[in-house]
Design a protein around this motif. Structure first.
Motif, PDB file in Angstrom:
ATOM      1  N   MET A  72     -33.656 -27.224 -24.454  1.00 47.86           N
ATOM      2  CA  MET A  72     -32.885 -26.596 -23.678  1.00 47.86           C
ATOM      3  C   MET A  72     -33.807 -25.124 -22.828  1.00 47.86           C
ATOM      4  O   MET A  72     -33.803 -25.043 -21.704  1.00 47.86           O
ATOM      5  N   VAL A  73     -34.653 -24.640 -23.723  1.00 48.04           N
ATOM      6  CA  VAL A  73     -35.472 -23.919 -23.313  1.00 48.04           C
ATOM      7  C   VAL A  73     -36.461 -24.255 -22.241  1.00 48.04           C
ATOM      8  O   VAL A  73     -36.632 -23.625 -21.405  1.00 48.04           O
ATOM      9  N   GLU A  75     -36.073 -26.702 -20.265  1.00 51.09           N
ATOM     10  CA  GLU A  75     -35.373 -27.143 -19.037  1.00 51.09           C
ATOM     11  C   GLU A  75     -35.088 -25.639 -18.445  1.00 51.09           C
ATOM     12  O   GLU A  75     -35.467 -25.530 -17.247  1.00 51.09           O
ATOM     13  N   ALA A  76     -34.734 -24.415 -18.987  1.00 49.52           N
ATOM     14  CA  ALA A  76     -34.744 -23.442 -18.486  1.00 49.52           C
ATOM     15  C   ALA A  76     -35.743 -22.717 -17.850  1.00 49.52           C
ATOM     16  O   ALA A  76     -35.621 -21.954 -16.594  1.00 49.52           O
ATOM     17  N   TYR A  77     -36.831 -23.017 -18.604  1.00 50.24           N
ATOM     18  CA  TYR A  77     -38.350 -22.405 -18.007  1.00 50.24           C
ATOM     19  C   TYR A  77     -38.650 -23.342 -16.557  1.00 50.24           C
ATOM     20  O   TYR A  77     -39.206 -22.725 -15.683  1.00 50.24           O
ATOM     21  N   SER A  78     -38.424 -24.462 -16.821  1.00 43.17           N
ATOM     22  CA  SER A  78     -38.930 -25.454 -15.704  1.00 43.17           C
ATOM     23  C   SER A  78     -38.074 -25.006 -14.428  1.00 43.17           C
ATOM     24  O   SER A  78     -38.696 -25.250 -13.370  1.00 43.17           O
ATOM     25  N   VAL A 141     -44.928 -14.125 -21.586  1.00 43.68           N
ATOM     26  CA  VAL A 141     -43.652 -13.808 -21.627  1.00 43.68           C
ATOM     27  C   VAL A 141     -42.831 -14.326 -23.056  1.00 43.68           C
ATOM     28  O   VAL A 141     -43.114 -15.551 -22.958  1.00 43.68           O
ATOM     29  N   LEU A 142     -42.230 -13.496 -23.816  1.00 44.66           N
ATOM     30  CA  LEU A 142     -41.455 -13.919 -24.958  1.00 44.66           C
ATOM     31  C   LEU A 142     -39.889 -14.087 -23.975  1.00 44.66           C
ATOM     32  O   LEU A 142     -39.387 -13.142 -23.971  1.00 44.66           O
ATOM     33  N   GLY A 143     -39.084 -15.257 -24.456  1.00 44.56           N
ATOM     34  CA  GLY A 143     -37.908 -15.340 -23.667  1.00 44.56           C
ATOM     35  C   GLY A 143     -36.883 -15.823 -24.942  1.00 44.56           C
ATOM     36  O   GLY A 143     -37.366 -16.340 -25.594  1.00 44.56           O
ATOM     37  N   LEU A 144     -35.670 -15.089 -24.817  1.00 48.58           N
ATOM     38  CA  LEU A 144     -34.768 -14.968 -25.939  1.00 48.58           C
ATOM     39  C   LEU A 144     -33.524 -15.459 -25.228  1.00 48.58           C
ATOM     40  O   LEU A 144     -33.060 -14.908 -24.181  1.00 48.58           O
ATOM     41  N   TYR A 145     -32.891 -16.434 -25.798  1.00 49.82           N
ATOM     42  CA  TYR A 145     -31.485 -17.062 -25.192  1.00 49.82           C
ATOM     43  C   TYR A 145     -30.376 -16.936 -26.263  1.00 49.82           C
ATOM     44  O   TYR A 145     -30.713 -17.027 -27.516  1.00 49.82           O
ATOM     45  N   SER A 146     -29.099 -16.548 -25.810  1.00 47.73           N
ATOM     46  CA  SER A 146     -27.967 -16.687 -26.584  1.00 47.73           C
ATOM     47  C   SER A 146     -27.002 -17.363 -25.870  1.00 47.73           C
ATOM     48  O   SER A 146     -26.714 -17.161 -24.672  1.00 47.73           O
ATOM     49  N   ALA A 147     -26.132 -18.044 -26.466  1.00 44.29           N
ATOM     50  CA  ALA A 147     -24.942 -18.544 -26.081  1.00 44.29           C
ATOM     51  C   ALA A 147     -23.641 -17.648 -25.727  1.00 44.29           C
ATOM     52  O   ALA A 147     -23.001 -17.991 -25.205  1.00 44.29           O
ATOM     53  N   GLU A 148     -23.974 -16.414 -26.439  1.00 45.79           N
ATOM     54  CA  GLU A 148     -23.178 -15.332 -26.289  1.00 45.79           C
ATOM     55  C   GLU A 148     -23.270 -14.321 -24.866  1.00 45.79           C
ATOM     56  O   GLU A 148     -24.350 -13.917 -24.910  1.00 45.79           O
ATOM     57  N   PRO A 149     -22.386 -13.993 -24.236  1.00 45.10           N
ATOM     58  CA  PRO A 149     -22.713 -12.871 -23.343  1.00 45.10           C
ATOM     59  C   PRO A 149     -23.038 -11.677 -23.998  1.00 45.10           C
ATOM     60  O   PRO A 149     -22.284 -11.282 -24.843  1.00 45.10           O
TER      61      PRO A 149
END
Length: 238
Positions: A72-73, A75-78, A141-149
């Motif tokens: 998923m990360v 895809e988000a980066y691409s 860049v360090l990218g952090l992702y969460s399913a919560e708003p």
């Protein structure tokens, strides 16, 4: 590596310092850039309020996805690299932290936000990896992702910055060591190839190096690759 919880008596602060000290050692002991980055994203999952993490490094052309915790990360980066827009690109180009509290309401990059929201991402925190001041010192860049708003608190951001500083130093060091190792290997290859030419054509070292250099220029091939081909085939490139 577990990240400590606060017990209200300051023990968490001391334990957190110890945890980051162990992280620094772990990053320093990593054998290469790939292993260093993998350690960073795995630590991020444990130390921060994120469900996914990744690191992108600045390349000679487009940014390079160096490590992700899941597809998923990637895809988000691409989506951002292909369109040259998004919080990752902003953090990389400006050298500043970018926080997206909710992809469902953020209107800075609406197309990207809608697509990652469909992937289940609601919060994003992108923190630059920098070796000094200014945008030119930003190496990734360090990218952090969460399913919560609104998942990332001020404490999360502070911890992410500490992790990013550790990671920046570790990556820069690992890259330097790899470059030095490659340079040593190249000198060994060229020296071996020179020895072959000196023996075969009865020339001195200066002449042997001049021959390799000429073939490198004429064929637009790196000197170490010319040397490697001569060693492997006992012939110079056409």
């Amino acid at each position: 590596m577990e990240f400590p919880q606060d017990d209200g008596m300051g023990a968490a602060s001391e334990s957190a310092a110890d945890t980051f000290a162990r992280l620094a050692i772990e990053l320093h002991d990593a054998p290469g850039v790939e292993e260093t980055i993998d350690a960073v994203v795995q630590f991020a999952l444990q130390a921060l309020n994120c469900s996914h993490a990744g690191v992108v490094l600045r390349g000679r052309g487009t940014p390079e996805v160096a490590a992700v915790t899941d597809p998923m990360v990637t895809e988000a980066y691409s989506l951002q690299i292909d369109s040259d827009a998004g919080p990752l690109i902003s953090a990389l180009e400006r050298g500043t932290t970018v926080l997206v509290r909710d992809t469902g309401t953020d209107d800075r990059w609406p197309k990207w936000a809608a697509k990652v929201a469909a992937l289940g991402v609601r919060s994003v925190l992108d923190v630059p990896l920098a070796t000094g001041n200014g945008t030119r010192s930003t190496i990734g860049v360090l990218g952090l992702y969460s399913a919560e708003p609104d998942a990332f608190s001020e404490d999360d951001e502070a911890i992410a910055h500490i992790l990013a500083r550790h990671a920046s130093v570790a990556v820069a060091s690992a890259r330097h060591e790899e470059t030095m190792s490659q340079a040593v290997d190249a000198r060994k290859l060229v020296g071996q190839a020179m020895g072959i030419l000196m023996e075969r054509f009865d020339v001195d070292g200066d002449r042997a190096f001049a021959i390799l250099k000429r073939y490198s220029q004429d064929t637009n091939t790196k000197l170490r690759d010319v040397a490697q081909q001569l060693i492997d085939t006992r012939k110079l490139p056409h």
